[in-house]
Design a protein around this motif. Structure first.
Motif, mmCIF file in Angstrom:
data_model
loop_
_atom_site.group_PDB
_atom_site.id
_atom_site.type_symbol
_atom_site.label_atom_id
_atom_site.label_comp_id
_atom_site.label_asym_id
_atom_site.label_seq_id
_atom_site.Cartn_x
_atom_site.Cartn_y
_atom_site.Cartn_z
ATOM 1 N N UNK A 1 0.453 -0.828 0.066
ATOM 2 C CA UNK A 1 0.062 0.040 -0.281
ATOM 3 C C UNK A 1 0.535 1.117 0.145
ATOM 4 N N UNK A 2 1.721 1.164 0.467
ATOM 5 C CA UNK A 2 2.938 2.591 0.508
ATOM 6 C C UNK A 2 3.340 2.404 -0.746
ATOM 7 N N UNK A 3 3.937 1.094 -1.197
ATOM 8 C CA UNK A 3 4.391 1.273 -2.076
ATOM 9 C C UNK A 3 3.279 2.350 -3.864
ATOM 10 N N UNK A 4 1.923 1.814 -3.401
ATOM 11 C CA UNK A 4 1.340 2.250 -4.478
ATOM 12 C C UNK A 4 1.012 3.897 -3.917
ATOM 13 N N UNK A 5 1.455 4.596 -2.977
ATOM 14 C CA UNK A 5 0.617 5.566 -2.427
ATOM 15 C C UNK A 5 1.811 6.668 -2.572
ATOM 16 N N UNK A 6 2.888 5.956 -2.510
ATOM 17 C CA UNK A 6 4.581 7.017 -2.616
ATOM 18 C C UNK A 6 4.806 7.160 -4.049
ATOM 19 N N UNK A 7 4.392 6.469 -4.731
ATOM 20 C CA UNK A 7 4.377 6.036 -6.358
ATOM 21 C C UNK A 7 3.828 7.302 -7.170
ATOM 22 N N UNK A 8 2.497 6.809 -5.487
ATOM 23 C CA UNK A 8 1.855 7.767 -6.680
ATOM 24 C C UNK A 8 2.313 9.474 -6.647
ATOM 25 N N UNK A 9 2.442 9.994 -5.903
ATOM 26 C CA UNK A 9 3.113 11.014 -4.645
ATOM 27 C C UNK A 9 3.992 11.604 -5.911
ATOM 28 N N UNK B 1 -3.967 12.563 -2.997
ATOM 29 C CA UNK B 1 -3.907 11.961 -2.035
ATOM 30 C C UNK B 1 -5.406 11.092 -1.703
ATOM 31 N N UNK B 2 -5.705 10.093 -1.503
ATOM 32 C CA UNK B 2 -4.693 8.613 -1.458
ATOM 33 C C UNK B 2 -4.131 8.511 -2.778
ATOM 34 N N UNK B 3 -2.818 7.722 -2.844
ATOM 35 C CA UNK B 3 -2.469 7.566 -4.256
ATOM 36 C C UNK B 3 -2.862 6.780 -5.002
#
Length: 350
Positions: free
Chosen positions: A167-175, A181-183
């Protein structure tokens, strides 16, 4: 028995009522949920103090809505359950405080629930509920784990992330791509317009021989690729999103299949927010169908944090005799609480 569940671990306030019977699974009577996404978007992420204040505003109106929908009264509640951890300390304290205050006022016992166990058992709320034993892929927010689940409270961790979760990989990559947000959901939506083979991104630990995960390196590779694209990023953003999603999903898929092969089990449960991803579900369904493995998910509206999963986990623990609620209303919370320490640390506030 009627269980009231309160979830307040991060940026969703959830309240639910679950009824148990002498036989069969507990049943969801009603639930209500408020998401803080709109409030946190201006900051690009969750602001803990704002999250806590919003939980205070929302929890009692949501509880009233749940009682109205179920046609129940507060006096009908037999047990009040709440998320004890893990999560944001201030946010957890709101739910714990409200739950214990209600329990004390009603003279009813309370029960602290592990947030991840709530996710893990949430597929039992669906029409196609699983049966024990099974392999579980838990992919929520900051957690990615593979577990063997032999029953309520009987969990063996087979593998987990050593840094960033899926989930962090999805969100941080989206950012990194400039998505709102949320990415994660934005990246998944954008990926539908792109080519998943456009960029060669790493699949960390895919051939490690174990069942652990690592997504920090993927995030760094996305950053490097975005910088290489420079002014072309906007035009190639969908391709980069699709390639990023493909890398994450391939790792989740192949590790899950390896866990099934290693354990010899023929049932897979997928739980947590990333479990709502359409491409992940499609690929898991196809791969498991070829292996004659059953796959179970929570209902889509119960993939994110919610009170129903907390009430359900409490009800199933009580039904299984794994735990007894307490009428001691002093409480604490556990912002960091590994699932494999659930029973050794105790799941009831003392």
């Amino acid at each position: 028995m009627l269980v009231l569940g309160i979830e307040s671990s991060c940026d969703e306030t959830g309240v639910a009522l679950v009824e148990t019977a002498a036989t069969g699974l507990p049943r969801l009577a009603a639930h209500a949920l408020h998401s803080q996404i709109a409030m946190h978007q201006a900051y690009g992420g969750v602001v803990p103090e704002l999250a806590s204040r919003d939980h205070i505003r929302r929890v009692l109106p949501l509880a009233q809505a749940v009682f109205d929908e179920a046609g129940k009264r507060l006096a009908d509640v037999d047990v009040v359950a709440y998320t004890r951890g893990p999560g944001l300390a201030g946010a957890l304290l709101v739910g714990a405080g409200v739950a214990c205050a209600l329990g004390a006022a009603l003279g009813k016992p309370v029960l602290g629930v592990h947030h991840l166990e709530g996710h893990l058992l949430s597929p039992f709320l669906s029409a196609d509920a699983p049966e024990f034993p099974f392999v579980a892929l838990l992919v929520s927010g900051g957690h990615t784990q593979l577990m063997r689940v032999d029953g309520v409270g009987r969990y063996e961790i087979l593998g987990e992330t050593i840094d960033d979760a899926a989930g962090e990989a999805f969100d941080k990559s989206a950012k990194l791509m400039g998505l709102p947000y949320p990415g994660g959901p934005w990246l998944a939506q954008l990926a539908e317009q792109g080519d998943p083979t456009a960029f060669k991104l790493p699949r960390p630990l895919l051939h490690s021989g174990d069942l652990d995960f690592s997504f920090a390196g993927l995030k760094t590779a996305v950053l490097t690729q975005a910088r290489k694209l420079g002014d072309d990023l906007q035009a190639r953003k969908a391709d980069l999103a699709a390639s990023t999603q493909a890398a994450i999903i391939e790792v989740l898929l192949k590790k899950s299949l390896a866990a099934l092969e290693r354990t010899g089990l023929q049932r897979l449960v997928v739980a947590g927010g990333v479990g709502a991803n359409r491409v992940l579900r499609t690929q898991l369904n196809a791969a498991c169908a070829r292996r004659k493995v059953r796959v179970h998910y929570p209902e889509l509206h119960l993939c994110t944090d919610n009170g129903a999963m907390i009430a359900m986990a409490a009800a199933m623990r009580l039904q299984a005799g794994m735990q007894q609620p307490t009428e001691v209303y002093a409480f604490d919370v556990k912002p960091r609480w590994p699932l494999d320490m659930l029973d050794t640390l105790g799941a009831v506030a003392a």
